[in-house]
Design an enzyme around this catalytic site. Sequence first.
Site, PDB file in Angstrom:
ATOM      1  N   THR A 106     -20.778  -3.641 -21.288  1.00 17.87           N
ATOM      2  CA  THR A 106     -20.207  -2.818 -22.355  1.00 17.87           C
ATOM      3  C   THR A 106     -21.338  -2.001 -22.957  1.00 17.87           C
ATOM      4  O   THR A 106     -22.244  -2.557 -23.588  1.00 17.87           O
ATOM      5  CB  THR A 106     -19.532  -3.681 -23.433  1.00 17.87           C
ATOM      6  N   LYS A 181     -12.565   0.237 -23.996  1.00 20.80           N
ATOM      7  CA  LYS A 181     -13.115  -1.010 -24.531  1.00 20.80           C
ATOM      8  C   LYS A 181     -13.586  -0.822 -25.976  1.00 20.80           C
ATOM      9  O   LYS A 181     -13.314  -1.668 -26.846  1.00 20.80           O
ATOM     10  CB  LYS A 181     -14.291  -1.455 -23.646  1.00 20.80           C
ATOM     11  N   LYS A 256     -22.542  -5.607 -31.810  1.00 20.56           N
ATOM     12  CA  LYS A 256     -22.982  -4.623 -30.818  1.00 20.56           C
ATOM     13  C   LYS A 256     -21.860  -3.653 -30.461  1.00 20.56           C
ATOM     14  O   LYS A 256     -22.050  -2.428 -30.449  1.00 20.56           O
ATOM     15  CB  LYS A 256     -23.453  -5.337 -29.552  1.00 20.56           C
TER      16      LYS A 256
END
EC number: 1.1.1.31
Length: 314
Positions: A106, A181, A256
Amino acid sequence: MTHDPSTDQRVAFLGLGHMGAPMAANLLAAGVPVIGYDVVPAAMDAAADAGIPLAQDAIQAVADADVVLTMFPSGQHVLEAYRGTDDAPGLLASAPSGATFLDCSTINISEAQDAAREVTEAGFDAADAPVSGGVVGAEAGTLAFMVGADDHVFARLEPLLAVMGSRVVHCGPAGMGQAAKICNNMILGVSMVAVSEAFVLAEKLGLDHQAMFDVVSGASGQCWSLTTNCPVPGPVPSSPANRDFQPGFAGALMAKDLGLAVNALSETSVDAPMGELAQRIYADFASEWGGADQDFSAIIQSIRERSTSRLPRR
């Protein structure tokens, strides 16, 4: 798990952490040829104990690969691995002709698009396919994959991804897997904060956890953060709240991912104060409240602690 001949692609699996190792193990269980590597010795030891064949280094791992699958902490790690250094060749210089580069990390959308461009310029096919579902999903093979790739690349990779996940969605060209995402996890972060604040308010008002859950889970406040990852013990026995908030999806990872969302908000000039606030809340949770290694639903603990010292409004 029944072997699907369409998954007869030799996979170099680079990044055998909490997510990568069970994903690689599921590929092996389906009969997919896998060789793994991780720069962290402890991860290599755990992967060996799980029966995953290992290479001595990343270059050896990709030497005969049809698919180079990376699962790294950041976009910088992905780009550095692809490019190599002055002292060592990168994956793009070491993979055989015809290999497909599949990044399941990611990372920033721009980094994913930069990586795809460099892969394509080197003569390979590229896809970004970040995942949702956490360690539990990785172990169970029920991850959701959000894929950014050209149509023919997606068609080639879909059977392989289906071994590791229960949902594989083609989101568009390079970078769009990351876009999906990031948007999803912005919703997730905001909703977990809202659910946790509501439970703390319910506690202050004297409302029982189970009663609160029974009402909201069947009402307009229903969401995944409540019904699957409920931040209080009891109502959802499988939620991390029932095992001392062991992740799951760690607070540091949520911080994050929300940071990636804030980067995207800045790049697109989107006004999203809730997403930006959730990022600040989780960054503080991970760095100041000991939440980095706890499940992200443990945010409820910091809300409780802050609430005990807060003076009532007049």
